[in-house]
Design a protein around this motif. Sequence first.
Motif, PDB file in Angstrom:
ATOM      1  N   GLN A 101      53.387  27.825  22.948  1.00 37.94           N
ATOM      2  CA  GLN A 101      52.984  28.788  23.967  1.00 37.94           C
ATOM      3  C   GLN A 101      53.909  28.776  25.185  1.00 37.94           C
ATOM      4  O   GLN A 101      53.566  29.272  26.256  1.00 37.94           O
ATOM      5  CB  GLN A 101      51.544  28.504  24.410  1.00 37.94           C
ATOM      6  N   GLY A 198      42.073  31.161  27.557  1.00 30.52           N
ATOM      7  CA  GLY A 198      42.352  31.339  26.149  1.00 30.52           C
ATOM      8  C   GLY A 198      41.435  32.345  25.494  1.00 30.52           C
ATOM      9  O   GLY A 198      40.485  32.840  26.108  1.00 30.52           O
ATOM     10  N   GLN A 226      45.812  33.930  26.870  1.00 27.23           N
ATOM     11  CA  GLN A 226      46.707  33.425  25.831  1.00 27.23           C
ATOM     12  C   GLN A 226      45.923  33.338  24.527  1.00 27.23           C
ATOM     13  O   GLN A 226      45.180  32.386  24.302  1.00 27.23           O
ATOM     14  CB  GLN A 226      47.260  32.054  26.218  1.00 27.23           C
ATOM     15  N   ASN A 228      45.892  32.287  21.313  1.00 27.04           N
ATOM     16  CA  ASN A 228      46.635  31.422  20.397  1.00 27.04           C
ATOM     17  C   ASN A 228      45.970  31.332  19.029  1.00 27.04           C
ATOM     18  O   ASN A 228      46.235  30.409  18.268  1.00 27.04           O
ATOM     19  CB  ASN A 228      46.851  30.035  21.008  1.00 27.04           C
ATOM     20  N   ASN A 261      55.156  35.103  22.213  1.00 25.69           N
ATOM     21  CA  ASN A 261      56.273  34.249  21.822  1.00 25.69           C
ATOM     22  C   ASN A 261      57.611  34.834  22.264  1.00 25.69           C
ATOM     23  O   ASN A 261      58.661  34.299  21.931  1.00 25.69           O
ATOM     24  CB  ASN A 261      56.278  34.043  20.307  1.00 25.69           C
ATOM     25  N   THR A 290      50.026  34.871  20.823  1.00 25.35           N
ATOM     26  CA  THR A 290      50.860  33.710  20.554  1.00 25.35           C
ATOM     27  C   THR A 290      50.163  32.815  19.538  1.00 25.35           C
ATOM     28  O   THR A 290      49.276  33.273  18.814  1.00 25.35           O
ATOM     29  CB  THR A 290      51.179  32.971  21.868  1.00 25.35           C
ATOM     30  N   TYR A 291      50.538  31.550  19.483  1.00 22.51           N
ATOM     31  CA  TYR A 291      49.953  30.652  18.488  1.00 22.51           C
ATOM     32  C   TYR A 291      50.014  29.216  18.987  1.00 22.51           C
ATOM     33  O   TYR A 291      51.026  28.766  19.524  1.00 22.51           O
ATOM     34  CB  TYR A 291      50.698  30.767  17.156  1.00 22.51           C
ATOM     35  N   ARG A 292      48.908  28.516  18.810  1.00 24.61           N
ATOM     36  CA  ARG A 292      48.848  27.087  19.134  1.00 24.61           C
ATOM     37  C   ARG A 292      49.373  26.308  17.939  1.00 24.61           C
ATOM     38  O   ARG A 292      48.696  26.186  16.922  1.00 24.61           O
ATOM     39  CB  ARG A 292      47.411  26.695  19.484  1.00 24.61           C
TER      40      ARG A 292
END
Length: 398
Positions: A101, A198, A226, A228, A261, A290-292
Amino acid sequence: MSSPEKWTQPGPDSPPATAATPTAEQVIAGLRATDEGGADLVQLLTPEGERVTHPDFDIDISAEELRGLYRDMVLVRRADREANALQRKGELGLWVPLLGQEAAQIGAGRALKPVDMAFPSYREHGVAWCRGIQPHEILGMFRGTDNGSWDPVEHRFHPYTIVIGNQVLNAAGYAMGQKFDGKVGDDADSEATMCFFGDGATSQGDVHEGFVWAAVYDAPLVFFCQNNQWAISEPTERQSRLPLYQRARGYGFPGIRVDGNDVLATLAVSRWALEECRQGNGPILIEAFTYRMDAHTTSDDPSRYRLSDELELWKLKDPIERVKVHLVKQQWADQDFFDSVEADAEELAITMREHCVALETPPAERIFSNVYAEENPVLDAQRDEFLAYHAGFAGGEH
């Protein structure tokens, strides 16, 4: 690229995710539904490092500026990995990783002006970096030696908030104050606030109450979500029937989804949103898609609820690698530059490690201090009983 109507609904062959633990098929179906981000995704730098344009959101970036963003992300990731290792070694009680992130946080953090205010949750180590807070200053919270060692007024960065979504109410009240104090308008010193949370927090009432108050009072507040993909062990498609950014429409303000990203797209969209708020046109919701790439916290085991295939796919969208590839393609950076950044990152990690192990354990009575503004007889009695109990152990030390 599929339409929003299509990628917000399960496929014809995928069962609805109603079980307490999603099946492998449900996880794969959710991955296929979200790996593109939808037709409305704002992107300026592809995963392959290709620069693209956008009709509404674009940005002029110099080689020096892009090198700076790259350095930010590399150093923040190295600090995150070092803190993760310190927790595994028993030096920290807990750590909340930000791996994957970095672009979302650096892009948003660098869009803030010095007069703006930021309200984090507990994962915004990259935003803290942008506000002039060194990584080692954060460690005391996770070691239990302090509640945040920085001055939130000086850095314009509120202390971390552990209660999910509570910072949204704090940010809404602060932004309303900016509006009431006349700090919004055409003046060059106009202010805005940005609040970070989040995807899981969007299921909390505090977040929606913050949306209502900010909308009613036209507060200069950018809600920065965000997404994720995982609220601990629950995928996004089990939290909402619509893309999260579309929720803003129900409260009467704009919502936009950006490739979280992509540091350039995040920077461009965040700059636009903050300026809209400073001019009195806020609030705005940004969903950074995005992605955790790591666990929710170091007490979590993501292998119990998601497949490795999902992680491998998102590794191809690594926010740092796409910038590095672009820098190389444009001949804006050479190997000496990349080596110097890595050296700076290692030096930062050493500073963090040395600072962490040198932190002194506070006395036991410390947990009773600063609870109330004035002395409280009930709390004093609890403190005395607690200290007497500790004194009964070998050595009589607190």
